[in-house]
Design a protein around this motif. Structure first.
Motif, mmCIF file in Angstrom:
data_model
loop_
_atom_site.group_PDB
_atom_site.id
_atom_site.type_symbol
_atom_site.label_atom_id
_atom_site.label_comp_id
_atom_site.label_asym_id
_atom_site.label_seq_id
_atom_site.Cartn_x
_atom_site.Cartn_y
_atom_site.Cartn_z
ATOM 1 N N TRP A 1 41.775 -23.855 24.827
ATOM 2 C CA TRP A 1 41.480 -22.434 24.732
ATOM 3 C C TRP A 1 42.262 -21.827 23.586
ATOM 4 O O TRP A 1 43.376 -22.235 23.296
ATOM 5 N N LYS A 2 41.676 -20.841 22.946
ATOM 6 C CA LYS A 2 42.345 -20.120 21.873
ATOM 7 C C LYS A 2 42.499 -18.656 22.259
ATOM 8 O O LYS A 2 41.710 -18.116 23.039
ATOM 9 N N VAL A 3 43.531 -18.040 21.684
ATOM 10 C CA VAL A 3 43.826 -16.649 22.032
ATOM 11 C C VAL A 3 43.351 -15.705 20.944
ATOM 12 O O VAL A 3 43.206 -16.089 19.787
ATOM 13 N N PHE A 4 43.111 -14.467 21.350
ATOM 14 C CA PHE A 4 42.749 -13.414 20.412
ATOM 15 C C PHE A 4 44.016 -12.793 19.832
ATOM 16 O O PHE A 4 45.126 -13.024 20.318
ATOM 17 N N THR A 5 43.854 -12.020 18.795
ATOM 18 C CA THR A 5 45.004 -11.294 18.257
ATOM 19 C C THR A 5 45.420 -10.206 19.243
ATOM 20 O O THR A 5 44.688 -9.878 20.189
ATOM 21 N N GLN A 6 46.580 -9.633 19.011
ATOM 22 C CA GLN A 6 47.096 -8.614 19.930
ATOM 23 C C GLN A 6 46.151 -7.425 20.032
ATOM 24 O O GLN A 6 45.888 -6.925 21.134
ATOM 25 N N SER A 7 45.625 -6.951 18.912
ATOM 26 C CA SER A 7 44.736 -5.784 18.938
ATOM 27 C C SER A 7 43.408 -6.126 19.606
ATOM 28 O O SER A 7 42.848 -5.306 20.350
ATOM 29 N N GLU A 8 42.901 -7.341 19.380
ATOM 30 C CA GLU A 8 41.668 -7.770 20.046
ATOM 31 C C GLU A 8 41.893 -7.882 21.555
ATOM 32 O O GLU A 8 41.051 -7.467 22.357
#
Length: 325
Positions: free
Chosen positions: A64-71
Motif C-alpha cells: 500500500w502507498k500513502v497520500f501526501t498530508q494535504s491529500e
C-alpha cells in the motif's frame, strides 16, 4: 501522512510503501512517547487517520502507498461528511503502473467510500483507511477516533444521528462499544418494538424483529480533525499562569467586606451572582485546561464557564482561613 524519523515536507512528494500494515495507528507515537519503534504493533503516522491506496504496479502481495498530508486531510474531510458516498476530487495523484502509458493530468479521481475504491484515468484502485482506536475503548484520548452513527430517515431522506430527538433513548457510545467488541448486531427498543442494528451485513442497516419488517440504512462516520487541530492536541498541555490569589487574611483585616479584585459588583439585594467568563480570559483558559486533563475533548464540549460570586461565603472562607493559618 506516514512519516519516517526524518522530516518530510509537503514539497517532497515521496511515497512510502507500507506492506502488511497494522490495523491501528499508534496513539503513543502521535503523542511522542512510543519507544517500540519497528517492534510496535501499530502504525506510526503523524495523524490519527491515514488513507492508503493499493499499489497498482504490483499484482501480488499487499503493498500500500500513502497520500501526501494535504491529500490525506482532504480525503478525510470528504469521508467525515455523512452525506457523501462518492467524492470527485482534483489534485489527488495516483501514479499509474509502468505498463500503462497515461498522463495522470491534474489528478482528478472519483472516490467511492462504500466500495473503498478510487476511479482513476487508468482504472479502479483499492482504497483503505487506518485510524487510532475508537474513543469508547480504554485507550481514550482526544486523538482517539470518535465515531458517529447515523440512520437514514425515509421521509426526509436525510441522515440523523442516533441519540437525537427521534431516537433519544439510544446512546452513541453504546452502539460504538458493541461494534468495537465485534458483536454481530446491537439490540434496542424503539417505541416498545425490538430493533436490531446489523453491523456485519452489507450494507449496515437497522430493522424491526417482527412483521411488518421496516429497514433503515445505517452509516458510521468519524468526526473530522484538521491538521491544525491535530497539531494543537499533540502539543504538551500548557496551562496559563493563574492569577495570583489574594490573601484572605489581608482582605478581611484591611477592608471589611472586601472581595477579590476580579469580581464584579454584587447587588445588595442578591445573595450571589453568576458571572460568565470570557473565553479569552486567563480564568477561562485555566479552568478549560484543567477540565480536559481528566475529560478528553471528544467526550465533552465546554459551552460556558461561570464564576460564582457569593460575598457572604467568601468572607466566611476568608475568616476561617485566618484561624487555620
Amino acid at each position: 501522512m506516514c512519516i519516517s524519523l526524518s522530516h518530510i515536507t509537503e514539497n517532497v512528494r515521496q511515497r512510502r510503501e507500507a506492506p502488511c500494515s497494522p490495523q491501528y495507528i499508534c496513539l503513543d507515537f502521535l503523542l511522542g512517547h512510543c519507544g517500540k519503534e519497528q517492534l510496535c504493533d501499530h502504525h506510526h503516522c503523524s495523524a490519527p487517520y491515514l488513507w492508503q491506496y493499493k499499489d497498482p504496479s504490483t499484482h501480488q502481495g499487499d503493498t500500500w502507498k500513502v497520500f501526501t498530508q494535504s491529500e490525506n486531510e482532504a480525503i478525510e474531510q470528504q469521508f467525515c461528511d455523512v452525506d457523501i458516498t462518492v467524492a470527485e476530487m482534483d489534485h489527488v495523484m495516483i501514479a499509474p503502473p509502468p505498463t500503462v502509458l497515461i498522463d495522470p493530468g491534474e489528478g482528478h479521481v472519483e472516490i467511492n467510500f462504500d466500495d473503498m475504491e478510487v476511479k482513476t484515468g487508468f482504472g479502479q484502485v483499492q482504497l483503505r483507511r487506518l485510524s487510532t482506536k475508537s474513543a469508547v475503548l480504554p485507550t481514550d484520548h482526544a486523538l482517539s477516533t470518535q465515531w458517529v452513527w447515523y440512520w437514514l430517515d425515509g421521509e426526509s431522506k436525510g441522515w440523523i444521528e442516533y441519540g437525537s430527538e427521534l431516537m433519544d433513548n439510544i446512546r452513541q457510545d453504546q452502539i460504538e462499544l458493541s461494534f468495537s467488541r465485534g458483536d454481530p448486531f446491537f439490540k434496542f427498543k424503539l417505541k416498545d418494538e425490538d430493533q436490531k442494528l446489523f453491523f456485519r451485513k452489507s450494507p449496515m442497516h437497522q430493522q424491526s424483529t417482527r412483521p411488518p419488517v421496516i429497514r433503515k440504512m445505517v452509516r458510521r462516520r468519524p468526526v473530522f480533525r484538521s491538521i491544525s487541530d491535530i497539531e494543537r492536541l499533540q502539543r504538551p498541555l500548557e496551562l496559563p499562569t493563574p492569577l495570583e490569589p489574594e490573601s484572605p487574611h489581608s482582605l478581611v483585616t484591611s477592608t471589611p467586606g472586601r472581595v477579590p479584585s476580579q469580581w464584579t459588583s454584587v447587588p445588595e439585594s442578591e445573595e450571589f451572582i453568576r458571572v460568565p467568563l470570557p473565553t479569552s480570559s486567563d480564568q477561562f483558559k485555566l479552568a478549560e485546561s484543567l477540565f480536559h486533563q481528566t475529560m478528553s475533548e471528544n467526550k465533552a464540549t465546554i459551552v460556558s464557564i461561570e464564576r460564582v460570586q457569593n460575598p457572604f461565603m467568601w468572607e466566611k472562607y476568608a475568616r476561617y482561613s485566618i484561624w487555620t493559618l
